[in-house]
Design a protein around this motif. Structure first.
Motif, mmCIF file in Angstrom:
data_model
loop_
_atom_site.group_PDB
_atom_site.id
_atom_site.type_symbol
_atom_site.label_atom_id
_atom_site.label_comp_id
_atom_site.label_asym_id
_atom_site.label_seq_id
_atom_site.Cartn_x
_atom_site.Cartn_y
_atom_site.Cartn_z
ATOM 1 N N ASP A 195 0.835 -1.203 0.000
ATOM 2 C CA ASP A 195 0.000 0.000 0.000
ATOM 3 C C ASP A 195 0.868 1.251 0.000
ATOM 4 O O ASP A 195 0.617 2.204 -0.749
ATOM 5 N N ALA A 196 1.888 1.280 0.841
ATOM 6 C CA ALA A 196 2.759 2.453 0.935
ATOM 7 C C ALA A 196 3.541 2.663 -0.361
ATOM 8 O O ALA A 196 3.658 3.795 -0.862
ATOM 9 N N LYS A 197 4.091 1.574 -0.921
ATOM 10 C CA LYS A 197 4.824 1.694 -2.187
ATOM 11 C C LYS A 197 3.897 2.167 -3.312
ATOM 12 O O LYS A 197 4.271 3.003 -4.132
ATOM 13 N N SER A 198 2.698 1.621 -3.338
ATOM 14 C CA SER A 198 1.736 2.002 -4.371
ATOM 15 C C SER A 198 1.298 3.447 -4.206
ATOM 16 O O SER A 198 1.055 4.154 -5.197
ATOM 17 N N GLY A 199 1.204 3.908 -2.954
ATOM 18 C CA GLY A 199 0.847 5.301 -2.719
ATOM 19 C C GLY A 199 1.835 6.262 -3.347
ATOM 20 O O GLY A 199 1.448 7.298 -3.909
ATOM 21 N N LYS A 200 3.115 5.926 -3.296
ATOM 22 C CA LYS A 200 4.137 6.793 -3.913
ATOM 23 C C LYS A 200 4.006 6.783 -5.434
ATOM 24 O O LYS A 200 4.173 7.813 -6.093
ATOM 25 N N VAL A 201 3.698 5.600 -5.999
ATOM 26 C CA VAL A 201 3.474 5.511 -7.444
ATOM 27 C C VAL A 201 2.281 6.369 -7.847
ATOM 28 O O VAL A 201 2.321 7.112 -8.841
ATOM 29 N N LEU A 202 1.213 6.279 -7.076
ATOM 30 C CA LEU A 202 0.011 7.052 -7.392
ATOM 31 C C LEU A 202 0.249 8.546 -7.251
ATOM 32 O O LEU A 202 -0.223 9.345 -8.072
ATOM 33 N N GLN A 203 0.984 8.942 -6.226
ATOM 34 C CA GLN A 203 1.258 10.366 -6.040
ATOM 35 C C GLN A 203 2.054 10.916 -7.214
ATOM 36 O O GLN A 203 1.778 12.017 -7.709
ATOM 37 N N ALA A 204 3.033 10.150 -7.698
ATOM 38 C CA ALA A 204 3.810 10.587 -8.861
ATOM 39 C C ALA A 204 2.920 10.713 -10.095
ATOM 40 O O ALA A 204 3.050 11.678 -10.878
ATOM 41 N N ALA A 205 2.002 9.757 -10.286
ATOM 42 C CA ALA A 205 1.090 9.824 -11.433
ATOM 43 C C ALA A 205 0.148 11.015 -11.313
ATOM 44 O O ALA A 205 -0.158 11.695 -12.307
ATOM 45 N N MET A 206 -0.323 11.280 -10.101
ATOM 46 C CA MET A 206 -1.211 12.419 -9.869
ATOM 47 C C MET A 206 -0.512 13.734 -10.216
ATOM 48 O O MET A 206 -1.088 14.610 -10.884
#
Length: 424
Positions: A311-322
């Motif tokens: 979840d934490a790793k994916s959150g960073k991926v999502l923040q970069a995409a956002m």
């Protein structure tokens, strides 16, 4: 940054759970207290059936309370591809099932007066590449011709008026879609089911069941009961004797972040239409505003199961995409980050019916907010004798080759999708 679902963290407590022992006998035992199970429980109770909902955790604690809050018309597959593979009649029927599902949510909210910030403002699918826009144009033409005249193809300029980003080349607008606070909706649905007579037992995992004269003995972590009928509304549940279903559903992690509350001026600039949005990539993203003016931004992010690390790793991926889509959000704080599991079928169409005499409805493949509510009510009709109410009744459901419940192949699938996104 909280690791709880925003929907579950900002919802009033459910006060209708049963505190005591299980009933000895009921007409229907429903396994799973998500949208499917709760909608079915309400509908069956209204028909006069005695109903118990058996939930391993808390109501709406899994997919129903951990999703991206998208509630729109639109099959999980591309409509043009669905029409080509199954024929126009089947594709039209499946599209109309999703159209009906949105109305099922709206009608239920209105009938039960659920305070969940419901608004109707549609979905915009955003073309991430020029060739994607060409595909959306073909899809739009076919949908308008075959099933839904109320769709519109937006040019790149029109799309920029909807979404202040340079990343998109146009979009397909489908107006039959709503937004709501899915946590408040879910608790309101549970309260309504309890108010109409359904017994809801939280913290009650189902271990197994076996046929008995006139029905089934259902064994739970809190004792046994007898039910004339069983409905499995479990999605990707890993509890109990669900091996047959696990071979047919792939649990795929889906991840979501939610920002801090954004200034109205910034929202007016970035998302003046305040619709639900989804991008056209295979590993794409979806986003929308919450009722209190936060941006919810989600997607597959990483092809992994949901846990605290992923979840934490994916959150960073999502923040970069956002931030790639909205550079103005580079310094915005992320208040929530969580994951959940999507119950994917191999063809991304739901499955509902019977196996071994036990009813089921699941496999919503990322479109469960509306379809789960709809199918809960549909299964109440089916269990009362109206098999034709089930729009998915003719679909076969073979096991997925090489899949026995644990999705060992997810990294390979993710790699394949990344290549497809790069090439196409």
């Amino acid at each position: 940054m909280g690791n709880e679902s925003y929907w579950l963290d900002t919802v009033p407590a459910f006060t209708g759970a049963q505190p005591g022992a299980l009933p000895g006998q009921v007409d229907v035992a429903i396994v799973g207290g998500g949208f499917t199970g709760l909608a079915a429980a309400r509908a069956l109770a209204l028909k006069g059936a005695s109903v118990v909902v058996l939930e391993a955790g808390r109501v709406i604690g899994e997919a129903s309370g951990r999703n991206g809050g998208q509630c729109n018309t639109g099959v999980a597959q591309d409509y043009a591809g669905l029409s080509a593979s199954l024929g126009a009649d089947k594709a039209r029927a499946y599209y109309q099932a999703y159209e009906s599902a949105v109305q099922s949510v709206v009608s239920l909210v209105e009938q039960e007066r659920i305070a969940c910030d419901l608004i109707r403002n549609g979905k915009l699918k955003l073309a991430a590449k020029p060739m994607h826009y060409e595909g959306l144009a073909r899809t739009c033409e076919l949908i308008r011709k075959e099933v839904d005249a109320d769709v519109e193809l937006l040019s790149a300029e029109q799309t920029r008026d909807e979404v202040d980003s340079t990343q998109f080349y146009g979009g397909l607008l489908q107006r039959n879609g709503v937004q709501m606070h899915v946590g408040r909706f879910g608790v309101g649905l549970a309260q309504a089911a309890a108010r109409h007579g359904a017994l809801i037992h939280q913290g009650t995992p189902v271990l197994d069941w076996k046929a008995q004269a006139g029905g089934y003995q259902v064994n739970t972590g809190k004792g046994a009961l007898h039910a004339s009928q069983i409905l499995l509304a479990t999605g990707t549940c890993q509890h109990g004797g669900l091996g047959w279903y696990r071979r047919r559903i792939v649990p795929v992690g889906s991840f979501v972040i939610v920002t801090e509350v954004l200034p109205k001026s910034l929202i007016d600039q970035l998302l003046p239409g305040r619709r639900a949005y989804v991008t056209s990539r295979m590993i794409g993203n979806y986003f929308r505003l919450t009722p209190d003016n936060r941006l919810l931004f989600g997607g597959r992010a990483r092809f992994a199961m949901s846990d605290s690390v992923n979840d934490a790793k994916s959150g960073k991926v999502l923040q970069a995409a956002m931030v790639q889509i909205f550079p103005a959000l580079a310094n915005v704080k992320i208040d929530y980050c969580w994951g959940g599991l999507v119950d994917m079928t191999s063809d991304r169409l739901p499955r509902a019916g019977q196996h071994g005499g036990v009813y089921h409805s699941m496999g919503y493949s990322g479109h469960g907010v509306q379809m789960s509510v709809h199918m809960g009510q549909v299964m109440a009709e089916v269990m009362a004798g109206n098999a034709l109410a089930n729009p998915w009744r003719d679909l076969d459901w073979p096991a997925i080759p090489g899949h026995f419940g644990k999705p060992w192949f997810l990294p390979l699938v993710g790699a394949y999708y990344r290549v497809q996104d790069y090439l196409h």
